[in-house]
Design a protein around this motif. Sequence first.
Motif, mmCIF file in Angstrom:
data_model
loop_
_atom_site.group_PDB
_atom_site.id
_atom_site.type_symbol
_atom_site.label_atom_id
_atom_site.label_comp_id
_atom_site.label_asym_id
_atom_site.label_seq_id
_atom_site.Cartn_x
_atom_site.Cartn_y
_atom_site.Cartn_z
ATOM 1 N N LEU A 167 0.881 -1.071 0.056
ATOM 2 C CA LEU A 167 0.050 0.071 0.122
ATOM 3 C C LEU A 167 0.898 1.295 -0.049
ATOM 4 C CD1 LEU A 167 -2.818 1.434 0.091
ATOM 5 C CD2 LEU A 167 -2.697 1.180 2.547
ATOM 6 N N LEU A 168 2.006 1.322 0.777
ATOM 7 C CA LEU A 168 2.907 2.391 0.896
ATOM 8 C C LEU A 168 3.759 2.628 -0.512
ATOM 9 C CD1 LEU A 168 4.251 4.641 2.347
ATOM 10 C CD2 LEU A 168 5.942 3.166 3.194
ATOM 11 N N GLY A 169 4.072 1.468 -1.061
ATOM 12 C CA GLY A 169 4.706 1.336 -2.398
ATOM 13 C C GLY A 169 3.779 2.189 -3.462
ATOM 14 N N VAL A 170 2.620 1.631 -3.643
ATOM 15 C CA VAL A 170 1.772 1.979 -4.589
ATOM 16 C C VAL A 170 1.422 3.454 -4.518
ATOM 17 C CG1 VAL A 170 -0.681 1.726 -5.455
ATOM 18 C CG2 VAL A 170 0.713 -0.337 -4.818
ATOM 19 N N SER A 171 1.158 3.849 -3.210
ATOM 20 C CA SER A 171 0.629 5.312 -2.619
ATOM 21 C C SER A 171 1.896 6.085 -3.153
ATOM 22 C CB SER A 171 0.285 5.441 -1.301
ATOM 23 O OG SER A 171 -0.652 4.559 -0.977
ATOM 24 N N ALA A 172 3.197 5.522 -3.146
ATOM 25 C CA ALA A 172 4.420 6.386 -3.217
ATOM 26 C C ALA A 172 4.337 6.812 -4.842
ATOM 27 C CB ALA A 172 5.611 6.074 -2.724
ATOM 28 N N ARG A 173 4.282 5.722 -5.563
ATOM 29 C CA ARG A 173 4.364 5.495 -6.943
ATOM 30 C C ARG A 173 3.425 6.416 -7.648
ATOM 31 N NH1 ARG A 173 5.417 -0.643 -8.703
ATOM 32 N NH2 ARG A 173 6.820 -0.987 -6.912
ATOM 33 N N VAL A 174 2.011 6.548 -7.216
ATOM 34 C CA VAL A 174 1.114 7.067 -7.575
ATOM 35 C C VAL A 174 1.342 8.543 -7.448
ATOM 36 C CG1 VAL A 174 -1.478 8.074 -7.698
ATOM 37 C CG2 VAL A 174 -0.686 5.501 -7.661
ATOM 38 N N LEU A 175 1.802 9.216 -6.087
ATOM 39 C CA LEU A 175 2.014 10.417 -5.852
ATOM 40 C C LEU A 175 3.159 11.068 -6.579
ATOM 41 C CD1 LEU A 175 1.448 12.955 -3.796
ATOM 42 C CD2 LEU A 175 3.072 11.577 -2.342
ATOM 43 N N LEU A 176 4.063 10.135 -6.955
ATOM 44 C CA LEU A 176 5.289 10.844 -7.618
ATOM 45 C C LEU A 176 4.621 11.055 -9.025
ATOM 46 C CD1 LEU A 176 8.296 11.274 -7.971
ATOM 47 C CD2 LEU A 176 8.629 9.000 -8.407
ATOM 48 N N ALA A 177 4.025 10.004 -9.688
ATOM 49 C CA ALA A 177 3.423 10.376 -11.084
ATOM 50 C C ALA A 177 2.494 11.501 -11.121
ATOM 51 C CB ALA A 177 2.517 9.268 -11.301
ATOM 52 N N LEU A 178 1.812 11.861 -9.843
ATOM 53 C CA LEU A 178 1.024 13.134 -10.077
ATOM 54 C C LEU A 178 1.898 14.183 -9.818
ATOM 55 C CD1 LEU A 178 -2.120 13.698 -7.839
ATOM 56 C CD2 LEU A 178 -0.197 15.554 -7.789
ATOM 57 N N ILE A 179 2.976 14.290 -9.106
ATOM 58 C CA ILE A 179 3.962 15.469 -9.033
ATOM 59 C C ILE A 179 4.522 15.761 -10.085
ATOM 60 C CG2 ILE A 179 5.843 16.265 -7.790
ATOM 61 C CD1 ILE A 179 4.890 14.836 -5.311
ATOM 62 N N CYS A 180 5.137 14.523 -10.957
ATOM 63 C CA CYS A 180 5.925 14.672 -12.148
ATOM 64 C C CYS A 180 5.115 15.330 -13.225
ATOM 65 C CB CYS A 180 6.725 13.245 -12.572
ATOM 66 S SG CYS A 180 7.709 12.890 -11.186
ATOM 67 N N GLY A 181 3.858 14.801 -13.460
ATOM 68 C CA GLY A 181 2.872 14.763 -14.460
ATOM 69 C C GLY A 181 2.725 16.336 -14.068
ATOM 70 N N GLY A 182 2.397 16.880 -13.005
ATOM 71 C CA GLY A 182 1.971 18.027 -12.767
ATOM 72 C C GLY A 182 2.726 19.142 -12.884
ATOM 73 N N MET A 183 4.356 19.110 -12.729
ATOM 74 C CA MET A 183 5.319 19.999 -13.012
ATOM 75 C C MET A 183 5.479 20.167 -14.558
ATOM 76 S SD MET A 183 8.062 18.601 -10.087
ATOM 77 C CE MET A 183 9.227 19.894 -10.572
ATOM 78 N N ILE A 184 5.453 19.013 -15.168
ATOM 79 C CA ILE A 184 5.720 19.382 -16.776
ATOM 80 C C ILE A 184 4.338 19.988 -17.013
ATOM 81 C CG2 ILE A 184 5.669 17.956 -19.027
ATOM 82 C CD1 ILE A 184 7.316 15.726 -17.168
#
Length: 229
Positions: free
Chosen positions: A13-30
């Motif tokens: 659960l922690l790993g999936v949450s971290a991956r999704v959060l990182l995708a949200l941040i990276c996609g949002g920054m671009i």
Amino acid sequence: MFDSLNFLRELSLLGVSARVLLALICGGMIGIERAEKRRPAGFRTHILICLGAAITSMTSEYLFLTMHYYLDVARMGAGVVSGIGFIGAGTIMVTRRQRVKGLTTAAGLWVVAIVGLCCGFGFFEGAIYATVLVLIAEVFFSKLEYRLLRDTKEVTVYAEYGKPSSLEDIVSKCHMLGVKIVDLEITKKRDESGHSCAVLALLSRQGAGKEEIIQELSGVEGVFSVVET
């Protein structure tokens, strides 16, 4: 490289949450950079694509590791990379002056999908480095490009002439003015005059200006009219 983050590469659960959060941040920054420039694919579009790609890669990994479906883990990711082309094509348009716009946005969507795949597979280093490099290319390199090309003048002209030799004289005149012919399209008028027409995309770097180009081309023998399109 980030060995301390190895526990986040697991399908917990922690790993999936971290991956999704990182995708949200990276996609949002671009995406926020594209949104500031009022591009058709902006902040939310980039986030959704990055999240979708991340979930796709996690689903593929889950089917293989947890459900024991022995399939090609990279197949679903390959589908994302190729499928994103349909969305990217929707951002590309050709203006009335025959200029193509939206290629940078389309390329950004393609890259953000790959960043999402990196996030989903737990390749955090690749996702972070790619995001930083994309931002550098879009923000800093665009300013550098503007400074290098700010003296460049672009003009597209429509020329109507009566004989083939006139087109040769137009080309020679462009070379004399220090103007480069980027594109040339020749057609024939559908009327009784039988005149030929040419649409020329011209590029002038520290050479003649638009008014001078049109004036000089209009003075070529056999040319009936030259107008900017």
